[in-house]
Design a protein around this motif. Structure first.
Motif, short mmCIF file in Angstrom:
data_model
loop_
_atom_site.label_atom_id
_atom_site.label_comp_id
_atom_site.label_asym_id
_atom_site.label_seq_id
_atom_site.Cartn_x
_atom_site.Cartn_y
_atom_site.Cartn_z
N CYS A 36 0.96 -1.02 -0.08
CA CYS A 36 -0.07 -0.02 -0.09
C CYS A 36 0.93 1.18 0.00
O CYS A 36 1.93 1.13 0.54
N GLU A 40 -2.16 5.83 -2.70
CA GLU A 40 -3.20 5.08 -2.80
C GLU A 40 -4.29 5.17 -1.66
O GLU A 40 -5.30 5.34 -1.85
N ARG A 44 -8.01 6.70 -1.60
CA ARG A 44 -9.36 5.76 -0.83
C ARG A 44 -9.85 6.93 0.18
O ARG A 44 -11.12 6.76 0.45
#
Length: 109
Positions: A36, A40, A44
């Motif tokens: 991750c 990212e 989100r």
């Protein structure tokens, strides 16, 4: 409880979705094992309805503020190693009336 950085990213997303309130989020650029990453995680978070918490990226990438702020959309950028001076320089950009107070130590000689 010790959390991996990847789990910490997932946890903050879950907590925000459950209406926990935060004044600021500081995110690593790259999380452990590459599962991750900061952009990212930011993407989100931005998908969450009414998300408006400032997010600062903390990175070893030198001189890349434009890429992180204007490219990825972070609110601000700080290079590692994190220092008091960097915090005192960066946070007032996000919190207009922020003031720092020096606390004197009461250490006995």
């Amino acid at each position: 409880e010790m959390l991996s950085e990847e789990r910490a990213a997932q946890l903050i997303i879950e907590r925000i979705k459950n209406n926990e309130k935060y004044d600021l989020i500081i995110s690593n650029n790259i999380y452990d094992s590459g599962h991750c990453d900061g952009p990212e995680t930011l993407m989100r978070l931005r998908e969450i309805d009414n998300f408006n918490i400032p997010v600062i990226v903390l990175t070893v990438s030198k001189g890349k503020r434009d890429m992180f702020v204007n490219g990825y959309g972070f609110n601000e950028y700080m290079e590692k190693l994190l220092t008091q001076d960097k915090v005192m320089e960066t946070l007032p950009k996000l919190f207009k009336d922020l003031e720092f107070t020096k606390i004197e130590s009461n250490k006995s000689a």
